[in-house]
Design an enzyme around this catalytic site. Sequence first.
Site, PDB file in Angstrom:
ATOM      1  N   THR A 176      -2.339   5.478   1.506  1.00  0.00           N
ATOM      2  CA  THR A 176      -3.441   4.515   1.474  1.00  0.00           C
ATOM      3  C   THR A 176      -3.567   3.797   2.805  1.00  0.00           C
ATOM      4  O   THR A 176      -2.599   3.248   3.326  1.00  0.00           O
ATOM      5  CB  THR A 176      -3.226   3.488   0.350  1.00  0.00           C
ATOM      6  OG1 THR A 176      -3.049   4.174  -0.889  1.00  0.00           O
ATOM      7  CG2 THR A 176      -4.422   2.554   0.237  1.00  0.00           C
ATOM      8  N   LEU A 189       0.843  -1.190   0.000  1.00  0.00           N
ATOM      9  CA  LEU A 189       0.000   0.000   0.000  1.00  0.00           C
ATOM     10  C   LEU A 189       0.879   1.241   0.000  1.00  0.00           C
ATOM     11  O   LEU A 189       1.900   1.285   0.688  1.00  0.00           O
ATOM     12  CB  LEU A 189      -0.920   0.032   1.229  1.00  0.00           C
ATOM     13  CG  LEU A 189      -1.901  -1.127   1.404  1.00  0.00           C
ATOM     14  CD1 LEU A 189      -2.708  -0.948   2.690  1.00  0.00           C
ATOM     15  CD2 LEU A 189      -2.844  -1.250   0.202  1.00  0.00           C
ATOM     16  N   ASP A 190       0.462   2.256  -0.762  1.00  0.00           N
ATOM     17  CA  ASP A 190       1.166   3.529  -0.733  1.00  0.00           C
ATOM     18  C   ASP A 190       1.082   4.142   0.658  1.00  0.00           C
ATOM     19  O   ASP A 190       0.213   3.787   1.462  1.00  0.00           O
ATOM     20  CB  ASP A 190       0.542   4.501  -1.740  1.00  0.00           C
ATOM     21  CG  ASP A 190       0.784   4.098  -3.188  1.00  0.00           C
ATOM     22  OD1 ASP A 190       1.705   3.293  -3.422  1.00  0.00           O
ATOM     23  OD2 ASP A 190       0.049   4.587  -4.063  1.00  0.00           O
ATOM     24  N   LYS A 191       1.958   5.093   0.916  1.00  0.00           N
ATOM     25  CA  LYS A 191       1.996   5.768   2.207  1.00  0.00           C
ATOM     26  C   LYS A 191       0.632   6.337   2.593  1.00  0.00           C
ATOM     27  O   LYS A 191       0.162   6.174   3.721  1.00  0.00           O
ATOM     28  CB  LYS A 191       3.033   6.884   2.152  1.00  0.00           C
ATOM     29  CG  LYS A 191       3.062   7.821   3.358  1.00  0.00           C
ATOM     30  CD  LYS A 191       4.207   8.805   3.225  1.00  0.00           C
ATOM     31  CE  LYS A 191       4.142   9.898   4.281  1.00  0.00           C
ATOM     32  NZ  LYS A 191       3.140  10.926   3.936  1.00  0.00           N
TER      33      LYS A 191
END
Length: 302
Positions: free
Chosen positions: A139, A135-137
């Site tokens: 998200t 997951l992106d930062k």
Amino acid sequence: MERIFEYTVTGEYDGASIKTVLKQYYHMSTALIKSLKASENGIIANGNRRHVNFILHKNDKLTLTIHEERSGMIEPVKTDFGIVYEDEDIMIINKPAAIPTHPSIGHFENTLANGLMYYFLQKGEERTFHAVNRLDKDTSGLLCIAKNRYAHNLLCESLHKDFERKYSAIAEGCITESGTICAPIGRCDDGIIKRCITKNGQYALTHYRPLKSFDLYTLVELHLETGRTHQIRLHMSHIGHPLLGDWLYGTEDKSLFARTALHSSYIRLVHPISKKTMEFTAPLPQDMSDFLIKRNNLQTSL
């Protein structure tokens, strides 16, 4: 930390080599088998250390010991995160927004990996950080962690077969119908981080459906069939509905929303060891929920 597997040889593998059992029954990777061979108690048959060419017979006892060491480059740092599920082989984490998954330049001590190393240390466990999905930062939401190399290998192999992910997002504009976005994704020439739609990119497929529409925004559910970098963000921007707060593919307005409004809300997977199908859900985080309540109140008052 050790993870031990025991197997009593059945008629199916009577006369087969240990290597055959490791490959066909356990579906182990070549790298993991090599690691077992190098370990003093990695491969034991009937109480004795054996080479992978050793021939097994029905009712023989095979014991495999997988050793895990602590990720030496990841500093243990106490970090807040939610544990949805945990057993010997996997964890399901509910990651807060604003926490990167992995250490990177500028983020060496404030990541989920740091937090998990601290968590394992408090339990007296030596483990390596094995994230299955990423997951992106910005998200938030569900993320699967494997607690040993064997579980990690099996889960990664099933990532686009028996591993289903759904996301909730707040998109700009009014979306009234479900749809599918099939657009290849590749790197942009003008940056390391940014991705773009390009005919020479990797195949990428996203399904979306509106859950609730407001005046200028729509809560959507997204189902991925591929897992390209920034896939949801780029695909939604591609159809003219960038995600709220997306500074890279939309219009950043931190006064309206402080991050990209994207949440990993559902995971279905086949457990790598038990082979049971498992489902996990995570409700919308407070910031996204509060935003929708305000939009609903505003729309109702008009």
